[in-house]
Design an enzyme around this catalytic site. Structure first.
Site, PDB file in Angstrom:
ATOM      1  N   GLU A 189       5.501  -7.218  -6.045  1.00 36.06           N
ATOM      2  CA  GLU A 189       6.189  -6.067  -5.471  1.00 36.06           C
ATOM      3  C   GLU A 189       6.290  -6.164  -3.947  1.00 36.06           C
ATOM      4  O   GLU A 189       6.612  -5.184  -3.268  1.00 36.06           O
ATOM      5  CB  GLU A 189       5.483  -4.771  -5.885  1.00 36.06           C
ATOM      6  CG  GLU A 189       5.587  -4.503  -7.389  1.00 36.06           C
ATOM      7  CD  GLU A 189       4.845  -3.253  -7.822  1.00 36.06           C
ATOM      8  OE1 GLU A 189       3.975  -2.767  -7.067  1.00 36.06           O
ATOM      9  OE2 GLU A 189       5.133  -2.763  -8.925  1.00 36.06           O
ATOM     10  N   HIS A 191       0.007   1.177  -3.537  1.00 36.53           N
ATOM     11  CA  HIS A 191       0.524   1.601  -4.838  1.00 36.53           C
ATOM     12  C   HIS A 191      -0.635   1.583  -5.817  1.00 36.53           C
ATOM     13  O   HIS A 191      -1.383   0.595  -5.899  1.00 36.53           O
ATOM     14  CB  HIS A 191       1.631   0.670  -5.324  1.00 36.53           C
ATOM     15  CG  HIS A 191       1.948   0.843  -6.782  1.00 36.53           C
ATOM     16  ND1 HIS A 191       2.265   2.063  -7.336  1.00 36.53           N
ATOM     17  CD2 HIS A 191       1.956  -0.046  -7.807  1.00 36.53           C
ATOM     18  CE1 HIS A 191       2.481   1.910  -8.630  1.00 36.53           C
ATOM     19  NE2 HIS A 191       2.291   0.643  -8.948  1.00 36.53           N
ATOM     20  N   HIS A 237      -2.442   3.855  -9.641  1.00 38.90           N
ATOM     21  CA  HIS A 237      -2.138   4.580 -10.879  1.00 38.90           C
ATOM     22  C   HIS A 237      -3.125   5.725 -11.114  1.00 38.90           C
ATOM     23  O   HIS A 237      -3.990   5.634 -11.989  1.00 38.90           O
ATOM     24  CB  HIS A 237      -2.181   3.609 -12.071  1.00 38.90           C
ATOM     25  CG  HIS A 237      -1.280   2.435 -11.950  1.00 38.90           C
ATOM     26  ND1 HIS A 237      -1.511   1.230 -12.604  1.00 38.90           N
ATOM     27  CD2 HIS A 237      -0.131   2.254 -11.250  1.00 38.90           C
ATOM     28  CE1 HIS A 237      -0.552   0.376 -12.310  1.00 38.90           C
ATOM     29  NE2 HIS A 237       0.297   0.963 -11.489  1.00 38.90           N
ATOM     30  N   HIS A 248       4.421   6.249 -14.051  1.00 38.39           N
ATOM     31  CA  HIS A 248       3.990   4.929 -13.589  1.00 38.39           C
ATOM     32  C   HIS A 248       2.832   5.026 -12.600  1.00 38.39           C
ATOM     33  O   HIS A 248       1.769   4.469 -12.832  1.00 38.39           O
ATOM     34  CB  HIS A 248       5.193   4.204 -12.956  1.00 38.39           C
ATOM     35  CG  HIS A 248       4.891   2.837 -12.445  1.00 38.39           C
ATOM     36  ND1 HIS A 248       5.873   1.970 -12.008  1.00 38.39           N
ATOM     37  CD2 HIS A 248       3.714   2.160 -12.270  1.00 38.39           C
ATOM     38  CE1 HIS A 248       5.309   0.830 -11.609  1.00 38.39           C
ATOM     39  NE2 HIS A 248       4.008   0.935 -11.739  1.00 38.39           N
TER      40      HIS A 248
END
Length: 269
Positions: free
Chosen positions: A119, A142, A144, A214
């Site tokens: 990413e 990023h 979760h 996500h």
């Protein structure tokens, strides 16, 4: 081979901070297997010796041209690497890269030829936008967060600022420490250009963006700042879900009470 961190206390401290946050992501259950990514701009910690270091990888393409990043340096979590391992051995599970003069490619310079996250183009695009706008943000994360992702499965929460207002209302600290709230990107294929574009749009107005079903993507002054904003939003989500599990809809702070917070703490929203 000598680590790039040796004799560079500022860079070492930054990498140690990245490792600390990676550990928090794992401990919170937000980083299953190799889930999540961290990318930090370390250009201001680079000296002439680092600038003259030879590449330890071939030239790799970013996939887009980012003129604002010419000659910049980043620490990147490695692709397929686990946060729990990044926390213990950051330079074995991440790498430092140099953006080349064409602004469309990069090389790894230290410590090992660990390929950056898949990413990376999305992360670098965000960093480029922040530099273009003169922002002082240096980190992107990023991850979760369980409760926030669970809430994103309810379409009623996915309208503009619906979730922001709900989470702000759960505990005053959330509005104080994440005053821009939570942007929303509807479900989009992970790693896609559409996801990157949607994230960039939302980051114009928010510091943290929810990727529906996500995870979240946050920008911060440093990696700890990005983590802290996710952490306070996650706490609010837990309060809301715990109240629902106890069988009642939580009252939350009123709009008047939140407006009072905004005025009292001189918040942007």
């Amino acid at each position: 081979m000598k680590s790039i961190l040796e004799g560079r206390p500022a860079l070492r401290k930054e990498v140690e901070k990245i490792a600390e946050v990676a550990g928090y992501l794992w401990q919170n259950g937000w980083a299953e297997r190799n889930g999540g990514n961290i990318t930090v701009n370390v250009t201001n910690m680079v000296d002439d010796e680092i600038r003259n270091m030879p590449a330890i990888s071939g030239v790799m393409q970013i996939g887009t041209s980012l003129p604002a990043l010419k000659g910049a340096y980043f620490f990147c979590k490695g692709t397929g690497k686990r946060m729990r391992d990044l926390a213990r051995w950051p330079m074995e599970n991440g790498s430092i890269i140099r953006i080349l003069d064409d602004c469309a490619s990069y090389v790894i310079i230290a410590d090992n030829a660990v390929m950056p996250t898949s990413e990376l183009p999305s992360h670098l695009s965000v960093h480029a936008r922040m530099i273009e706008k003169g922002m002082s943000y240096n980190a992107t994360v990023h991850t979760h967060p369980i409760e926030l992702i669970a809430m994103s499965h309810n379409k009623a929460f996915m309208g503009k600022d619906v979730l922001s207002n709900l989470l702000w209302s759960m505990i005053p600290e959330t509005k104080a420490f994440c005053p821009l709230g939570l942007g929303i990107v509807p479900y989009t294929l992970p790693g896609s250009l559409a996801l990157a574009d949607g994230t960039l749009r939302e980051l114009e107005d928010y510091d943290v963006v929810m990727w529906e079903k996500h995870g979240v993507f946050a920008k911060g002054l440093d990696v700890m700042d990005a983590f802290d904003q996710i952490d306070v939003l996650s706490k609010s989500a837990k309060i809301y879900i715990n109240a629902k599990c106890m069988g009642f809809e939580p009252d939350g702070m009123s709009q008047e009470e939140m407006a009072e917070m905004t005025r009292a703490f001189n918040l942007p929203r």
